[in-house]
Design a protein around this motif. Sequence first.
Motif, mmCIF file in Angstrom:
data_model
loop_
_atom_site.group_PDB
_atom_site.id
_atom_site.type_symbol
_atom_site.label_atom_id
_atom_site.label_comp_id
_atom_site.label_asym_id
_atom_site.label_seq_id
_atom_site.Cartn_x
_atom_site.Cartn_y
_atom_site.Cartn_z
ATOM 1 N N ALA A 89 0.803 -1.220 0.000
ATOM 2 C CA ALA A 89 0.000 0.000 0.000
ATOM 3 C C ALA A 89 0.833 1.266 0.000
ATOM 4 O O ALA A 89 0.306 2.348 0.265
ATOM 5 C CB ALA A 89 -0.951 -0.002 1.193
ATOM 6 N N ASN A 90 2.125 1.165 -0.326
ATOM 7 C CA ASN A 90 2.909 2.375 -0.568
ATOM 8 C C ASN A 90 2.519 3.025 -1.889
ATOM 9 O O ASN A 90 2.744 4.223 -2.089
ATOM 10 C CB ASN A 90 4.409 2.050 -0.586
ATOM 11 C CG ASN A 90 5.004 1.914 0.802
ATOM 12 O OD1 ASN A 90 4.845 2.797 1.642
ATOM 13 N ND2 ASN A 90 5.674 0.810 1.054
ATOM 14 N N LEU A 91 1.937 2.232 -2.804
ATOM 15 C CA LEU A 91 1.546 2.758 -4.109
ATOM 16 C C LEU A 91 0.168 3.410 -4.029
ATOM 17 O O LEU A 91 -0.635 3.092 -3.149
ATOM 18 C CB LEU A 91 1.533 1.637 -5.140
ATOM 19 C CG LEU A 91 2.854 0.902 -5.372
ATOM 20 C CD1 LEU A 91 2.710 -0.090 -6.522
ATOM 21 C CD2 LEU A 91 3.993 1.872 -5.636
ATOM 22 N N PRO A 92 -0.152 4.316 -4.955
ATOM 23 C CA PRO A 92 -1.469 4.965 -4.959
ATOM 24 C C PRO A 92 -2.603 3.963 -5.129
ATOM 25 O O PRO A 92 -2.439 2.926 -5.796
ATOM 26 C CB PRO A 92 -1.390 5.921 -6.158
ATOM 27 C CG PRO A 92 0.071 6.132 -6.392
ATOM 28 C CD PRO A 92 0.741 4.847 -6.005
ATOM 29 N N GLY A 93 -3.757 4.269 -4.559
ATOM 30 C CA GLY A 93 -4.902 3.390 -4.647
ATOM 31 C C GLY A 93 -5.329 3.107 -6.068
ATOM 32 O O GLY A 93 -5.698 1.965 -6.409
ATOM 33 N N GLU A 94 -5.286 4.125 -6.940
ATOM 34 C CA GLU A 94 -5.711 3.917 -8.321
ATOM 35 C C GLU A 94 -4.745 2.996 -9.066
ATOM 36 O O GLU A 94 -5.143 2.242 -9.963
ATOM 37 C CB GLU A 94 -5.854 5.244 -9.063
ATOM 38 C CG GLU A 94 -4.596 6.093 -9.127
ATOM 39 C CD GLU A 94 -4.457 7.072 -7.973
ATOM 40 O OE1 GLU A 94 -3.734 8.079 -8.148
ATOM 41 O OE2 GLU A 94 -5.060 6.824 -6.915
ATOM 42 N N THR A 95 -3.474 3.030 -8.687
ATOM 43 C CA THR A 95 -2.490 2.132 -9.303
ATOM 44 C C THR A 95 -2.720 0.702 -8.844
ATOM 45 O O THR A 95 -2.653 -0.242 -9.641
ATOM 46 C CB THR A 95 -1.067 2.581 -8.953
ATOM 47 O OG1 THR A 95 -0.885 3.935 -9.380
ATOM 48 C CG2 THR A 95 -0.029 1.700 -9.637
ATOM 49 N N LEU A 96 -2.992 0.523 -7.556
ATOM 50 C CA LEU A 96 -3.285 -0.815 -7.038
ATOM 51 C C LEU A 96 -4.514 -1.395 -7.715
ATOM 52 O O LEU A 96 -4.535 -2.575 -8.090
ATOM 53 C CB LEU A 96 -3.483 -0.752 -5.524
ATOM 54 C CG LEU A 96 -2.251 -0.342 -4.704
ATOM 55 C CD1 LEU A 96 -2.637 -0.153 -3.240
ATOM 56 C CD2 LEU A 96 -1.151 -1.383 -4.838
ATOM 57 N N ALA A 97 -5.550 -0.581 -7.900
ATOM 58 C CA ALA A 97 -6.775 -1.061 -8.549
ATOM 59 C C ALA A 97 -6.505 -1.469 -9.995
ATOM 60 O O ALA A 97 -6.984 -2.505 -10.470
ATOM 61 C CB ALA A 97 -7.845 0.021 -8.490
ATOM 62 N N ALA A 98 -5.718 -0.652 -10.714
ATOM 63 C CA ALA A 98 -5.395 -0.966 -12.101
ATOM 64 C C ALA A 98 -4.536 -2.225 -12.192
ATOM 65 O O ALA A 98 -4.696 -3.041 -13.107
ATOM 66 C CB ALA A 98 -4.671 0.214 -12.743
ATOM 67 N N MET A 99 -3.639 -2.398 -11.226
ATOM 68 C CA MET A 99 -2.782 -3.583 -11.185
ATOM 69 C C MET A 99 -3.610 -4.841 -10.981
ATOM 70 O O MET A 99 -3.410 -5.855 -11.669
ATOM 71 C CB MET A 99 -1.763 -3.430 -10.050
ATOM 72 C CG MET A 99 -0.712 -4.513 -9.981
ATOM 73 S SD MET A 99 0.298 -4.330 -8.472
ATOM 74 C CE MET A 99 0.893 -2.656 -8.654
ATOM 75 N N VAL A 100 -4.532 -4.782 -10.057
ATOM 76 C CA VAL A 100 -5.382 -5.934 -9.770
ATOM 77 C C VAL A 100 -6.232 -6.283 -10.983
ATOM 78 O O VAL A 100 -6.412 -7.461 -11.327
ATOM 79 C CB VAL A 100 -6.256 -5.656 -8.532
ATOM 80 C CG1 VAL A 100 -7.332 -6.723 -8.374
ATOM 81 C CG2 VAL A 100 -5.397 -5.594 -7.274
ATOM 82 N N GLU A 101 -6.765 -5.284 -11.661
ATOM 83 C CA GLU A 101 -7.587 -5.537 -12.849
ATOM 84 C C GLU A 101 -6.768 -6.155 -13.966
ATOM 85 O O GLU A 101 -7.212 -7.086 -14.644
ATOM 86 C CB GLU A 101 -8.229 -4.229 -13.326
ATOM 87 C CG GLU A 101 -9.401 -3.792 -12.480
ATOM 88 C CD GLU A 101 -10.515 -4.834 -12.453
ATOM 89 O OE1 GLU A 101 -10.920 -5.302 -13.540
ATOM 90 O OE2 GLU A 101 -10.951 -5.208 -11.350
ATOM 91 N N ALA A 102 -5.541 -5.644 -14.179
ATOM 92 C CA ALA A 102 -4.682 -6.192 -15.232
ATOM 93 C C ALA A 102 -4.303 -7.631 -14.920
ATOM 94 O O ALA A 102 -4.280 -8.492 -15.814
ATOM 95 C CB ALA A 102 -3.425 -5.326 -15.367
ATOM 96 N N ALA A 103 -4.012 -7.901 -13.658
ATOM 97 C CA ALA A 103 -3.652 -9.263 -13.256
ATOM 98 C C ALA A 103 -4.839 -10.207 -13.400
ATOM 99 O O ALA A 103 -4.692 -11.357 -13.830
ATOM 100 C CB ALA A 103 -3.144 -9.257 -11.823
ATOM 101 N N LYS A 104 -6.016 -9.724 -13.048
ATOM 102 C CA LYS A 104 -7.231 -10.546 -13.152
ATOM 103 C C LYS A 104 -7.479 -10.953 -14.598
ATOM 104 O O LYS A 104 -7.851 -12.105 -14.872
ATOM 105 C CB LYS A 104 -8.419 -9.758 -12.602
ATOM 106 C CG LYS A 104 -9.722 -10.535 -12.572
ATOM 107 C CD LYS A 104 -10.829 -9.687 -11.962
ATOM 108 C CE LYS A 104 -12.156 -10.433 -11.939
ATOM 109 N NZ LYS A 104 -13.234 -9.592 -11.348
ATOM 110 N N ALA A 105 -7.250 -10.019 -15.510
ATOM 111 C CA ALA A 105 -7.451 -10.308 -16.923
ATOM 112 C C ALA A 105 -6.477 -11.371 -17.422
ATOM 113 O O ALA A 105 -6.778 -12.103 -18.380
ATOM 114 C CB ALA A 105 -7.294 -9.027 -17.746
#
Length: 315
Positions: free
Chosen positions: A142-158
């Motif tokens: 959680a050192n990274l911005p929330g919007e980056t974490l959300a985008a990362m999770v979505e990309a990984a999910k795909a």
Amino acid sequence: MTDRTILVMGGAHVDRRGRIAGETAPGASNPGAWFVEAGGGAFNAARNLSRLGHKVRLVSPRGGDSDGDIVAAAAAAAGVEDTPFIFLDRATPSYTAIIERDGNLVIALADMELYRLFSPRRLQQRAMREAIDTAALILTDANLPGETLAAMVEAAKASGVPVAGIAISPAKVVRFQGSLSALAFLFMNEAEARTLTGETPENPADWPKALRAAGLSAGVVTRGGRGVVAFDEKGAALVIPPDIPALGDVTGAGDSLASGFLSAWTGGATVGEALRHGVAAAAITVRSPLAVAKEMSQATLSGALSLVPEAEILS
């Protein structure tokens, strides 16, 4: 253990801890000593995972300064593939703490501004998309911005890649709130878990229920000497840590617990057995003066595992 790379994206910075030698005198010069080492939740876990035999790649923002050199040297020493975003005109993130002789924190300053430049757009670069697509696991914090974490999770999910997170602090764990249901695991202490749930259950068996109600499908909660709780969609387990006679420094213990847990989990271990491995890894770390114990290995982990009791299955 998989031969595929564990991709780590998150905090990799420099920790400075100044310990006062005598009685603290506020507003005055105090004799003491400095200790400097590389740190960051994701980076600590990355180095432990590498020492446990995994292929690990690190992606994190870094400045073009001597602190950046410290991080790079620590990555090389641990065998981590280091591929940073370097900003030559910026300072590498750092955490500076003043600690009293008895170990209590006097004051600390966290200069983490550079992490804000790890934006979701970075994840759209071809090299990053390929790294995500081919990863066995993504570990972030959680050192990274929330919007980056959300985008990362979505990309990984795909791409069908699991994502695990490290909470870092009560103030930062909320950056995961939009992605809780998609995380493979979230590692946190009770204060961080309370931020998500609004409650602190006395019965350890109640933590999974509270966190599931908050949207998290799987997680690990450390509770000091009262035991560690882990749960997933199949069940929950509790492990009581063994007594550590020679306590070095608890810094990095939670990060090593995450790495020991994930090392076993990626090899097919149940949540209870993975938790035992995590507790064993944390025991190795707290015996060391460093946030990442140099002696961390599969051999030392096996030795420490013999001291960890069997997991108690929670109803």
